[in-house]
Write a protein that holds these residues in place. Structure first.
Motif, PDB file in Angstrom:
ATOM      1  N   ALA A 131       0.885  -1.166   0.000  1.00 51.12           N
ATOM      2  CA  ALA A 131       0.000   0.000   0.000  1.00 51.12           C
ATOM      3  C   ALA A 131       0.925   1.219   0.000  1.00 51.12           C
ATOM      4  CB  ALA A 131      -0.893   0.021   1.236  1.00 51.12           C
ATOM      5  N   ILE A 135      -1.167   5.958   2.213  1.00 50.02           N
ATOM      6  CA  ILE A 135      -2.275   5.111   2.685  1.00 50.02           C
ATOM      7  C   ILE A 135      -1.870   4.420   3.987  1.00 50.02           C
ATOM      8  CG2 ILE A 135      -3.617   3.006   2.179  1.00 50.02           C
ATOM      9  CD1 ILE A 135      -3.788   3.914  -0.722  1.00 50.02           C
ATOM     10  N   SER A 175      -4.113  -1.136  -2.179  1.00 55.46           N
ATOM     11  CA  SER A 175      -4.417   0.296  -2.122  1.00 55.46           C
ATOM     12  C   SER A 175      -5.891   0.541  -2.434  1.00 55.46           C
ATOM     13  CB  SER A 175      -3.500   1.088  -3.049  1.00 55.46           C
ATOM     14  OG  SER A 175      -3.414   0.473  -4.306  1.00 55.46           O
TER      15      SER A 175
END
Length: 196
Positions: A131, A135, A175
């Motif tokens: 990710a 994030i 993500s």
């Protein structure tokens, strides 16, 4: 020989490793979980941790993880001391469990958050749960109730997620949302089982 059928699973803090592990377990892969081993060990070693860092880090015979987390992510010397103490014990237990898994044959996952950082495991195939850093930071702030500075400090204790991504055999992109993650995990599960 330990790790013969092992596939390492790693990622960054708050990248979604636990969710991926749970999904892989549902698909039928066996898991050796370094975090679970570390949690058990920390509780068993509560007296040693109190001796190292002070009684205030142990409550009713158990380590106060939140307080210890604040200490080790804010003090590199304390973090290194804890790692020097815990890592050999964690490694010993991971090797023992890996040998058990290898006797069963077929692929299994060794979930090691600090796989690249420690360099302690001779496992060739690596899944990185990815990710982007922003994030990760947002999830950390939401999940742990950290300030932006505290979240940054925790992220800075690990090799950057982009570097981990480059070193991966397989990347699971987390993500997006849970549906996307399930699709990604299933794709990698199929690749792992095909490769073994």
């Amino acid at each position: 020989m330990a790790f013969e059928y092992a596939v390492a699973l790693t990622g960054g803090i708050a990248s979604g490793k636990s969710t991926v592990c749970n999904l892989l377990k549902l698909y039928g892969l066996r898991i050796v979980d370094a975090d679970a081993i570390a949690r058990d060990l920390i509780d068993k070693e509560a007296a040693a941790i109190a001796e190292m860092f002070g009684e205030r880090y142990v409550k009713e015979g158990k380590v106060d993880r939140k307080a210890l987390g604040r200490l080790i992510f804010g003090d590199e010397g304390a973090r290194r001391e804890l790692e020097r103490f815990l890592h050999p014990k964690i490694r010993e237990e991971i090797v023992r469990r890996s040998e058990e898994q290898d006797r069963l044959k077929g692929p299994y996952i060794v979930d090691i958050p600090l796989f690249f950082e420690t360099g302690a495991y001779p496992i060739e195939d690596v899944v990185v749960v990815y990710a982007p850093r922003e994030i990760q930071k947002r999830r950390l702030i939401e999940r742990e109730g950290l300030s932006e500075e505290e979240a940054e400090a925790r992220l800075n204790t690990q090799i950057d997620i982009e570097e981990k991504r480059k070193r991966a055999t397989w990347v699971i992109d987390n993500s997006g949302n849970l549906k996307d993650l399930q699709r990604e995990t299933e794709r990698i599960f199929n690749e792992i089982t095909k490769s073994r």
